[in-house]
Design an enzyme around this catalytic site. Structure first.
Site, PDB file in Angstrom:
ATOM      1  N   HIS A 399     -51.101 -60.706  30.581  1.00  0.00           N
ATOM      2  CA  HIS A 399     -50.242 -61.388  29.620  1.00  0.00           C
ATOM      3  C   HIS A 399     -50.921 -62.488  28.836  1.00  0.00           C
ATOM      4  O   HIS A 399     -50.575 -62.743  27.698  1.00  0.00           O
ATOM      5  CB  HIS A 399     -48.920 -61.765  30.261  1.00  0.00           C
ATOM      6  CG  HIS A 399     -48.040 -60.561  30.222  1.00  0.00           C
ATOM      7  ND1 HIS A 399     -48.150 -59.570  31.165  1.00  0.00           N
ATOM      8  CD2 HIS A 399     -47.187 -60.117  29.276  1.00  0.00           C
ATOM      9  CE1 HIS A 399     -47.336 -58.582  30.820  1.00  0.00           C
ATOM     10  NE2 HIS A 399     -46.741 -58.890  29.678  1.00  0.00           N
ATOM     11  N   ARG A 542     -35.984 -57.620  24.158  1.00  0.00           N
ATOM     12  CA  ARG A 542     -36.081 -56.884  25.414  1.00  0.00           C
ATOM     13  C   ARG A 542     -35.534 -57.755  26.537  1.00  0.00           C
ATOM     14  O   ARG A 542     -35.829 -58.953  26.595  1.00  0.00           O
ATOM     15  CB  ARG A 542     -37.541 -56.524  25.681  1.00  0.00           C
ATOM     16  CG  ARG A 542     -37.703 -55.712  26.938  1.00  0.00           C
ATOM     17  CD  ARG A 542     -39.112 -55.236  27.099  1.00  0.00           C
ATOM     18  NE  ARG A 542     -39.996 -56.346  27.437  1.00  0.00           N
ATOM     19  CZ  ARG A 542     -41.305 -56.210  27.579  1.00  0.00           C
ATOM     20  NH1 ARG A 542     -41.872 -55.040  27.378  1.00  0.00           N
ATOM     21  NH2 ARG A 542     -42.053 -57.233  27.915  1.00  0.00           N
ATOM     22  N   GLU A 640     -41.903 -46.086  29.274  1.00  0.00           N
ATOM     23  CA  GLU A 640     -43.212 -46.611  29.657  1.00  0.00           C
ATOM     24  C   GLU A 640     -43.638 -46.160  31.046  1.00  0.00           C
ATOM     25  O   GLU A 640     -44.605 -46.643  31.604  1.00  0.00           O
ATOM     26  CB  GLU A 640     -43.233 -48.139  29.537  1.00  0.00           C
ATOM     27  CG  GLU A 640     -42.069 -48.862  30.152  1.00  0.00           C
ATOM     28  CD  GLU A 640     -42.117 -50.385  29.922  1.00  0.00           C
ATOM     29  OE1 GLU A 640     -43.137 -50.899  29.455  1.00  0.00           O
ATOM     30  OE2 GLU A 640     -41.120 -51.046  30.238  1.00  0.00           O
ATOM     31  N   ASP A 664     -47.857 -49.893  29.548  1.00  0.00           N
ATOM     32  CA  ASP A 664     -47.524 -49.435  30.898  1.00  0.00           C
ATOM     33  C   ASP A 664     -47.649 -47.931  31.029  1.00  0.00           C
ATOM     34  O   ASP A 664     -48.093 -47.434  32.060  1.00  0.00           O
ATOM     35  CB  ASP A 664     -46.103 -49.887  31.264  1.00  0.00           C
ATOM     36  CG  ASP A 664     -46.111 -51.327  31.748  1.00  0.00           C
ATOM     37  OD1 ASP A 664     -46.961 -51.641  32.595  1.00  0.00           O
ATOM     38  OD2 ASP A 664     -45.300 -52.120  31.267  1.00  0.00           O
ATOM     39  N   CYS A 711     -44.334 -49.732  20.728  1.00  0.00           N
ATOM     40  CA  CYS A 711     -44.536 -51.181  20.782  1.00  0.00           C
ATOM     41  C   CYS A 711     -45.681 -51.593  21.703  1.00  0.00           C
ATOM     42  O   CYS A 711     -45.855 -52.778  21.970  1.00  0.00           O
ATOM     43  CB  CYS A 711     -43.251 -51.886  21.163  1.00  0.00           C
ATOM     44  SG  CYS A 711     -42.711 -51.501  22.826  1.00  0.00           S
TER      45      CYS A 711
HETATM   46  C1  PEP Z   1     -45.780 -51.871  27.127  1.00  0.00           C
HETATM   47  O1  PEP Z   1     -45.775 -51.645  28.335  1.00  0.00           O
HETATM   48  O2  PEP Z   1     -46.395 -51.164  26.290  1.00  0.00           O
HETATM   49  C2  PEP Z   1     -45.082 -53.037  26.585  1.00  0.00           C
HETATM   50  C3  PEP Z   1     -44.973 -53.242  25.287  1.00  0.00           C
HETATM   51  O3  PEP Z   1     -44.565 -53.912  27.490  1.00  0.00           O
HETATM   52  P1  PEP Z   1     -45.395 -55.070  28.224  1.00  0.00           P
HETATM   53  O4  PEP Z   1     -46.794 -55.041  27.713  1.00  0.00           O
HETATM   54  O5  PEP Z   1     -44.694 -56.343  27.946  1.00  0.00           O
HETATM   55  O6  PEP Z   1     -45.294 -54.652  29.654  1.00  0.00           O
HETATM   56 MG    MG Z   2     -44.322 -52.683  29.587  1.00  0.00          MG
END
Ligand code: PEP
Ligand code: MG
Length: 791
Positions: A399, A542, A640, A664, A711
């Site tokens: 993150h 989300r 995902e 993911d 996304c």
């Molecule tokens: C993903 O998994 O592609 C996503 C956009 O969610 P995050 O990266 O926040 O897990």
């Molecule tokens: Mg994700």
């Protein structure tokens, strides 16, 4: 305990050697000499760990091995940076003058043969071996028996460890086992030394070109600045090596911190006395005794008088004792090590709180360097000074990397184990495209990167002109391009990028920067500002997606496999009070704006979606009953997880839109932890299996009449964005800083060309081939500047 520790370390080694080492440990732990061997091994590892530098560590190793194995000579050769030669780096028994001077060609001699075959070589009479290569300078005439073992870490041969004896004889299996085991330990120490640049000077004293430290690309871009360690000082190991000439004020701060902790302990002990059993109460006495230990105080004061910063001197005094106690076999004593560490942290907290103990980063560009990084770490530097981020752990999908990308700050992740303090204040270049950093770069490297930064700046100015143009192919096909956001501060960047709304607002960031779950009203304020900033353009919010690598400071989830555990929708469905509060805040924030879309993360079953929809209906109903003029927003499902991908049709029919989370989806499809630097090289969202899964989702989403957004970070890669457009995706959500590049790429192709690219890509067998195809296409379209081959 010791072999457990040793075997655990093998998990980082190349598979054949790791297997061999594992069996060796098992074997020797079953034999009666095992304790002796393990004891020697333990002592070598300890001494090497305590050695002041790499040369001393190698010298200790060869001397200890020679004595333990009762052989005539023990020698370490290291492969040089370009793998062109093996340099004799330490010896006990050969000519000491040869150290650093004798170089064997990479394939030369028995040493070369060991490196080539990547396995031990046991020769009774070395001079008679066809590959023997005599080197006068080492003076090995009288030696016959030869045993060489490769030093391998992460599949790479770092060097060769050799023992020699005067007799003509084969080394027995115990000797081979012993040397293999030592070599495995040594390789991991060497790898650390190589990564921190310690071997470079020894191997190439004349080479003035700065060597790159290789990590993982975290966020694109190039930055230069001074290494700045964020001083949360939560842990002793994070305290940097820092000097201070202010002896009197450092001493005063130290005494004040000790007095404060003494006072704290006394108060805690009095407060808890009626509640605690006598054994627990005694702990306070133990702590106070430790705190008043003359030697601990004296050692710290000695460090301060020798010119060290008080936290550094305290760290050294405490950790020296921790190490001693940790080595003790006795469990009582090793438990005391934890107590001393804890005490160390308490004093550190107070040292940190002192007015002059919080050195501000020097004005100028700063590159934050930390082992792990949180939002709190980022706050250690004023935003205008933050040039780059270097994180020793994590990968492109951690993150902090996502945050860095959102902020447009170049980042390098997963540089591996290295002492942080060493680099503080040094100049550093961060190459976020290739995941490299250069510490104290030479003038040529600096000039090269300066030029790259100028080109980047010119490109950014050029891309700025696209801001108000649509994301439209050359034949007029429009694909909505959205930005992603996590904090309210992202609003400005998203608007400036020319995005058509927010395609993914990660609500968890607002939860992460707090000390407790936010109330409905607090959330309402945040969401309202977000929605109002973009209305009438859509904002996809989300619901809370914690777990995995996203933890809340006030709600820690400890699991062995967090990415397969209690995360996303699994957590929120188990905590309807938290979930419904969030949904209510979102629905209220949407009143009269009507640009909210709600997205559910980590859905793996149809039942989960049904339950989430039921709770949404409940929140909606409650609000209506309370008199709020709420409307039901479109609801989307994140695809995902492979199970959701295969049930795209069923999920799509229950929702209004789909959003593919390739971050993911890639990790779960390829079984590669998105946050593990060790396997980051295997993580690739252009893997044909990922592409096929995405194609399946798009096709089945469309069959159910639902639009499909993408996304994941893949959408921010210009080549991949064109590919996804060709595959039929309906919209893309990229970080605000990537939006202009993606738009540029989309505007450079026709829809038919993108479709043809997708057709070809879906027939390829490897991610590398797909990347090549996309890069070639970008170059042909005149977008060479944004092609950044992976390292
Ligand atoms: C993903 O998994 O592609 C996503 C956009 O969610 P995050 O990266 O926040 O897990
Ligand atoms: Mg994700």
């Amino acid at each position: 305990m010791h072999y457990l520790h040793i075997v655990l370390r093998y998990s980082a080694l190349s598979p054949p050697i790791a297997m061999m080492a594992y069996f060796v440990i098992q074997k020797i732990s079953n034999r009666k000499e095992s304790r002796f061997m393990l004891e020697i091994l333990r002592r070598i590892v300890q001494d090497v760990g305590a050695a002041p530098d790499l040369s001393s560590a190698l010298a200790i190793t060869v001397n200890r091995i020679r004595a333990a194995m009762k052989v005539a000579a023990c020698t370490v050769y290291l492969a040089d940076e370009d793998n062109r030669s093996h340099v004799l780096m330490a010896t006990a028994g050969l000519n000491p003058q040869a150290v650093g001077r004798v170089r064997l060609g990479h394939h030369q001699g028995l040493v070369g043969l060991v490196a080539e075959r990547q396995e031990p070589l046991n020769v009774a009479d070395a001079p008679r071996h066809p590959r023997f290569h005599p080197v006068c300078e080492v003076c090995e005439e009288g030696y016959h028996a030869f045993l060489g073992v490769p030093l391998i870490q992460y599949r790479r041969v770092l060097g060769v460890l050799v023992v020699q004896d005067s007799a003509v004889r084969q080394f027995d299996s115990e000797e081979v086992d012993f040397l293999v085991t030592i070599a495995a330990q040594l390789a991991s120490i060497l790898n650390h030394a190589i990564l921190s640049g310690a071997t470079q000077e020894l191997l190439n004293p004349l080479n003035t070109h700065t060597r790159a430290l290789q990590g993982v690309a975290g966020a694109p871009g190039v930055a230069m600045g001074a290494v700045t360690i964020p001083h949360l000082l939560a842990d002793l190991d994070d305290v940097p090596d820092r000097l201070s000439q202010e002896v009197a004020s450092e001493e005063a701060a130290f005494h004040a911190a000790i007095a404060a902790v003494e006072q704290e302990l006394r108060e805690a002990s009095d407060r808890l006395a009626p509640l605690l059993p006598p054994t627990e109460q005694a702990l306070f006495t133990v702590y106070r005794m430790m705190l008043s230990s003359d030697s601990l105080i004296e050692d710290t004061l000695g460090g301060i008088r020798a010119g060290r910063w008080a936290p550094t001197a305290w760290r050294d005094a405490v950790l020296a004792r921790v190490r001693l106690l940790e080595q003790a076999e006795d469990s009582y004593l090793s438990t005391r090590a934890e107590d001393i560490r804890d005490l160390g942290r308490r004093v550190l907290q107070h040292l940190r709180a002192g007015p002059d103990q919080h050195p501000h980063p020097a004005a100028g560009r700063c590159v934050l360097v930390a082992e792990d990084m949180s939002v709190a770490h980022l706050a250690a530097v004023p935003p205008e000074q933050l040039a780059g981020i270097v994180c020793l752990r994590g990968s492109a999908l951690s993150h902090v990397a996502l945050l860095a990308r959102a902020m447009g700050i170049p980042a390098v992740m997963g540089l591996g184990d290295r002492p942080l303090g060493r680099f503080e204040g040094s100049d550093i270049i961060v190459d976020g495209y290739h995941g490299r950093v250069y510490v104290n770069p030479d003038p040529a490297t600096r000039a090269e990167y300066r030029q790259l930064m100028d080109t980047e700046a010119a490109l950014t100015v050029g891309l700025g002109k696209l801001r108000d143009l649509p994301a439209e192919t050359q034949d007029g096909y429009h694909i909505p391009l959205y930005a992603k956001a996590g904090l309210l501060t992202d609003i400005a960047a998203a608007r400036d990028s020319g995005a058509e709304g927010i395609g993914l607002y990660r609500t968890e960031f607002a939860y992460m920067v707090r000390e407790s779950f936010p109330s409905e009203d607090e959330q309402y304020q945040i969401y309202r500002r977000m929605l109002a900033a973009f209305a009438p353009q859509p904002v996809v919010m989300r619901t809370l997606d914690i777990g995995g690598d996203k933890t809340l400071p006030y709600f820690t989830i400890e699991e062995n496999n967090p990415f397969l555990g209690w995360r996303g929708m699994r957590f929120t469905l188990d905590h309807p009070e938290i979930f419904v509060t969030q949904l209510r805040a979102m629905l209220r924030a949407n009143v009269e704006l009507d640009n909210l879309r709600i997205l559910f993360p980590m859905i793996t079953t149809v039942e989960e979606l049904d339950e989430a929809l039921r709770l949404l209906a409940r929140a909606d109903q409650e609000l209506r009953e309370e008199g709020w003029p709420v409307t039901r927003p479109p609801v989307g499902v994140m695809i995902e997880v492979p199970s959701a991908a295969w049930q795209t049709g069923q999920l799509a029919r229950r929702a209004d839109f789909l959003s593919v989370g390739t971050n993911d989806l890639t990790q779960y499809t390829l079984a590669v932890d998105r946050d593990n630097a060790r396997v980051a090289g295997l993580y690739d969202n252009l893997h044909p299996a990922v592409l096929k899964t995405v194609a399946y989702i798009i096709e089945n989403g469309h069959r159910s009449g639902r639009p499909v957004n993408l996304c994941g970070e893949m959408a921010a890669d210009p080549g991949a964005a064109v590919l996804l457009l060709g595959m039929g995706v309906d919209s893309l959500s990229a970080s605000a800083t990537s939006v202009p590049r993606v738009k540029w790429a989309i505007r450079s192709f026709s829809h038919a060309e993108a479709r043809e690219l997708a057709r070809q890509a879906l027939e390829l067998e490897t991610a590398r081939a797909v990347r090549q195809l996309l890069n070639d296409a970008l170059r042909r379209a005149g977008l060479g500047e944004i092609v950044h081959e992976s390292a």
